[in-house]
Motif scaffolding. Structure first.
Motif, mmCIF file in Angstrom:
data_model
loop_
_atom_site.group_PDB
_atom_site.id
_atom_site.type_symbol
_atom_site.label_atom_id
_atom_site.label_comp_id
_atom_site.label_asym_id
_atom_site.label_seq_id
_atom_site.Cartn_x
_atom_site.Cartn_y
_atom_site.Cartn_z
ATOM 1 N N VAL A 121 89.719 40.583 90.259
ATOM 2 C CA VAL A 121 88.321 40.160 90.220
ATOM 3 C C VAL A 121 87.825 39.929 91.641
ATOM 4 C CG1 VAL A 121 86.701 38.395 89.436
ATOM 5 C CG2 VAL A 121 88.560 39.149 87.931
ATOM 6 N N LEU A 122 86.729 40.581 91.966
ATOM 7 C CA LEU A 122 86.086 40.440 93.275
ATOM 8 C C LEU A 122 84.861 39.556 93.122
ATOM 9 C CD1 LEU A 122 85.487 41.069 96.232
ATOM 10 C CD2 LEU A 122 84.551 43.282 95.510
ATOM 11 N N ALA A 123 84.832 38.451 93.876
ATOM 12 C CA ALA A 123 83.713 37.510 93.827
ATOM 13 C C ALA A 123 82.818 37.703 95.043
ATOM 14 C CB ALA A 123 84.221 36.076 93.775
ATOM 15 N N ARG A 124 81.574 37.289 94.903
ATOM 16 C CA ARG A 124 80.639 37.263 96.024
ATOM 17 C C ARG A 124 79.770 36.028 95.907
ATOM 18 N NH1 ARG A 124 75.395 40.622 94.341
ATOM 19 N NH2 ARG A 124 74.642 39.652 96.265
ATOM 20 N N GLN A 125 79.032 35.745 96.974
ATOM 21 C CA GLN A 125 78.160 34.579 96.987
ATOM 22 C C GLN A 125 76.890 34.924 97.750
ATOM 23 O OE1 GLN A 125 79.647 31.318 99.335
ATOM 24 N NE2 GLN A 125 80.691 32.668 100.771
ATOM 25 N N GLU A 126 75.877 34.113 97.535
ATOM 26 C CA GLU A 126 74.646 34.233 98.311
ATOM 27 C C GLU A 126 74.015 32.857 98.443
ATOM 28 O OE1 GLU A 126 71.852 36.798 96.332
ATOM 29 O OE2 GLU A 126 71.034 35.152 95.159
ATOM 30 N N VAL A 127 73.261 32.676 99.495
ATOM 31 C CA VAL A 127 72.564 31.417 99.728
ATOM 32 C C VAL A 127 71.096 31.606 99.409
ATOM 33 C CG1 VAL A 127 71.909 29.684 101.432
ATOM 34 C CG2 VAL A 127 74.206 30.686 101.481
ATOM 35 N N VAL A 128 70.564 30.741 98.562
ATOM 36 C CA VAL A 128 69.147 30.749 98.211
ATOM 37 C C VAL A 128 68.489 29.564 98.914
ATOM 38 C CG1 VAL A 128 67.475 30.508 96.341
ATOM 39 C CG2 VAL A 128 69.552 31.862 95.994
ATOM 40 N N GLU A 281 91.724 38.593 101.373
ATOM 41 C CA GLU A 281 90.655 39.546 101.615
ATOM 42 C C GLU A 281 89.234 39.026 101.368
ATOM 43 O OE1 GLU A 281 91.120 42.350 103.085
ATOM 44 O OE2 GLU A 281 93.305 42.190 103.094
ATOM 45 N N GLU A 282 89.036 38.147 100.388
ATOM 46 C CA GLU A 282 87.672 37.640 100.171
ATOM 47 C C GLU A 282 87.262 36.788 101.368
ATOM 48 O OE1 GLU A 282 87.044 37.482 95.316
ATOM 49 O OE2 GLU A 282 87.164 35.606 96.441
ATOM 50 N N PRO A 283 86.092 37.034 101.956
ATOM 51 C CA PRO A 283 85.725 36.370 103.209
ATOM 52 C C PRO A 283 85.124 34.974 103.021
ATOM 53 C CG PRO A 283 84.027 37.949 102.632
ATOM 54 C CD PRO A 283 85.104 38.078 101.584
ATOM 55 N N PHE A 284 85.464 34.293 101.960
ATOM 56 C CA PHE A 284 84.988 32.931 101.746
ATOM 57 C C PHE A 284 85.925 32.232 100.787
ATOM 58 C CE2 PHE A 284 83.035 35.506 98.475
ATOM 59 C CZ PHE A 284 83.149 34.738 97.332
ATOM 60 N N ASP A 285 85.809 30.919 100.734
ATOM 61 C CA ASP A 285 86.616 30.094 99.835
ATOM 62 C C ASP A 285 85.824 29.874 98.547
ATOM 63 O OD1 ASP A 285 88.156 28.216 98.549
ATOM 64 O OD2 ASP A 285 88.361 26.884 100.275
ATOM 65 N N ARG A 286 86.386 30.240 97.418
ATOM 66 C CA ARG A 286 85.679 30.051 96.149
ATOM 67 C C ARG A 286 85.496 28.576 95.800
ATOM 68 N NH1 ARG A 286 88.004 34.328 91.644
ATOM 69 N NH2 ARG A 286 87.907 36.235 92.896
ATOM 70 N N GLY A 323 81.143 37.144 90.093
ATOM 71 C CA GLY A 323 82.258 38.054 90.316
ATOM 72 C C GLY A 323 82.331 39.093 89.219
ATOM 73 N N GLY A 324 83.171 40.089 89.433
ATOM 74 C CA GLY A 324 83.351 41.138 88.445
ATOM 75 C C GLY A 324 84.755 41.706 88.514
ATOM 76 N N GLY A 325 85.265 42.127 87.363
ATOM 77 C CA GLY A 325 86.607 42.663 87.283
ATOM 78 C C GLY A 325 86.677 44.114 87.728
ATOM 79 N N ILE A 326 87.694 44.430 88.516
ATOM 80 C CA ILE A 326 87.898 45.789 89.020
ATOM 81 C C ILE A 326 89.143 46.384 88.375
ATOM 82 C CG2 ILE A 326 88.363 47.195 91.068
ATOM 83 C CD1 ILE A 326 86.797 45.128 92.674
ATOM 84 N N VAL A 327 88.981 47.533 87.743
ATOM 85 C CA VAL A 327 90.049 48.318 87.142
ATOM 86 C C VAL A 327 89.909 49.741 87.678
ATOM 87 C CG1 VAL A 327 90.222 46.872 85.086
ATOM 88 C CG2 VAL A 327 88.617 48.785 85.110
ATOM 89 N N PRO A 328 90.855 50.643 87.373
ATOM 90 C CA PRO A 328 90.754 51.997 87.945
ATOM 91 C C PRO A 328 89.425 52.686 87.677
ATOM 92 C CG PRO A 328 92.944 51.660 87.069
ATOM 93 C CD PRO A 328 92.163 50.438 86.703
ATOM 94 N N GLY A 329 88.784 52.435 86.541
ATOM 95 C CA GLY A 329 87.528 53.096 86.215
ATOM 96 C C GLY A 329 86.293 52.467 86.830
ATOM 97 N N SER A 330 86.448 51.447 87.651
ATOM 98 C CA SER A 330 85.301 50.749 88.245
ATOM 99 C C SER A 330 84.630 51.606 89.316
ATOM 100 C CB SER A 330 85.746 49.423 88.867
ATOM 101 O OG SER A 330 86.244 48.534 87.899
ATOM 102 N N GLU A 331 83.298 51.483 89.403
ATOM 103 C CA GLU A 331 82.510 52.133 90.444
ATOM 104 C C GLU A 331 81.789 51.053 91.240
ATOM 105 O OE1 GLU A 331 79.926 54.764 88.390
ATOM 106 O OE2 GLU A 331 81.522 56.200 87.892
#
Length: 354
Positions: A121-128, A281-286, A323-331
């Motif tokens: 699972v790859l997570a991301r964040q944003e500041v509003v 690899e994730e550039p932040f602490d969850r 975040g979202g799950g990554i499997v071989p079929g992910s784009e």
């Protein structure tokens, strides 16, 4: 810094707001067993327990239940003091750019395509930027908008101020039995349309369900597993498999919580390898995003939920996570758009007008 802690929460499909408050030092530990065995309170657990992000337990001096119509006047004064104290603890590093996402996606996708990982699972964040809306108003708005989700606004000096609206159950006690789910696969909800699940989403959900089933059979001889069903969570829908079971050894519940978390829905498989890659690899602490939270042996029972859709307050506004799950079929572009859809759960609270 204030020493009180609180959690305001509303259970899925219910109306009443429950309140727990603690005066004094919040229970904190890096070992779930020491807090959960025989303890009661509101649990706040991080994605990865550390000295900086311990498991927290708000042991309430008092509990109460409020109806939403009169909740704002009661809850707002308790929250106001925390707002000015939640800045430093709420910071989770710099924002994740689109280029950052591309780099990490390429790394993660390469690992699942090579067979080193089954899923990650790859997570991301944003500041509003800061919203004029009060956190209690955001909480009550989430209760109104997201009837099917678990909603919580919590604060401790260690964790900061967090708002969560999540559709995923980690573990709850139902009468004499226990209940958990495997939740994975995400598409936007379109009124009146029959969902069309891709093989990628179906396969991702199957990975999670198979893992949970194998794990539960280590703790129980009586496991009832449902067929996957489509469930709605705000403007999104997911695939969910339900598990009801009894524990062969009732004292093993704390071990089960440690085994379930982090689930493949927020981490990956194999778990240890996925955790290491995420940490590197994730550039932040969850921090407390993709951890779990909920009442434990309180008046409302024991219900722990995975912190999927959440945000934390800090200087300059709110930091949102998805975040979202990554499997071989992910784009990559599809996965990025999925995180955009998930971030909308919190974004719309910040911009919606009463």
């Amino acid at each position: 810094m204030t020493t009180h802690a609180f959690a305001f929460y509303r259970m899925p499909y219910q109306t009443a707001v429950h309140v727990v408050r603690q005066m004094g030092t919040t229970g904190a530990d890096t070992d779930a067993r020491r807090l959960l065995e025989g303890g009661s309170g509101f649990v706040i657990a991080p994605f990865a327990v550390s000295d900086a992000c311990p498991l927290l337990l708000i042991r309430p001096n008092d509990e109460m239940m409020l109806m939403p119509e009169g909740a704002d006047d009661v809850l707002r004064p308790w929250c106001d003091e925390a707002i000015g104290c939640s800045v430093a603890t709420g910071c989770a590093g710099e924002r994740m750019t689109r280029d950052d996402y591309h780099r990490v996606f390429t790394c993660f996708h390469g690992q699942v395509c090579s067979g080193a990982l089954e899923k990650i699972v790859l997570a991301r964040q944003e500041v509003v930027p800061s919203s004029d809306r009060h956190p209690v108003a955001l909480f009550l708005q989430a209760c109104q908008l997201y009837h099917r989700m678990f909603i919580a606004l919590s604060y401790t000096p260690q964790s900061g101020l967090w708002l969560t609206a999540t559709p995923e159950l980690l573990l709850e006690r139902d009468s004499q039995a226990w209940h958990t789910v495997a939740l994975a696969g995400t598409i936007r909800y379109e009124e009146g349309e029959t969902p069309r699940w891709s093989e990628k989403n179906i396969g991702e959900q199957r990975i999670v369900a198979d893992y949970v089933a194998r794990l539960l059979h280590e703790y129980s001889d009586e496991v009832e597993q449902s067929e996957p069903q489509t469930v709605r969570a705000g403007h999104l829908i997911h695939l969910r498999t339900d598990f009801h079971f009894t524990l062969s050894d009732p004292s093993s519940v704390n071990s089960l919580v440690r085994a379930l978390h982090p689930t493949p829905a927020v981490c990956g498989l194999p778990k240890d390898e996925a955790l290491r890659l995420i940490s590197n690899e994730e550039p932040f602490d969850r921090r407390y995003y993709s951890g779990y939270a909920g009442p434990w042996q309180l008046q409302t029972g024991s219900h722990l939920f995975v912190a999927l859709r959440c945000m934390t307050r800090e200087h300059g506004g709110w930091r949102l996570f998805a975040g979202g799950g990554i499997v071989p079929g992910s784009e990559e572009e599809s996965e990025w758009q999925e995180t955009e859809d998930k971030l909308l759960t919190m974004r719309r609270l910040l911009y919606v007008q009463q």
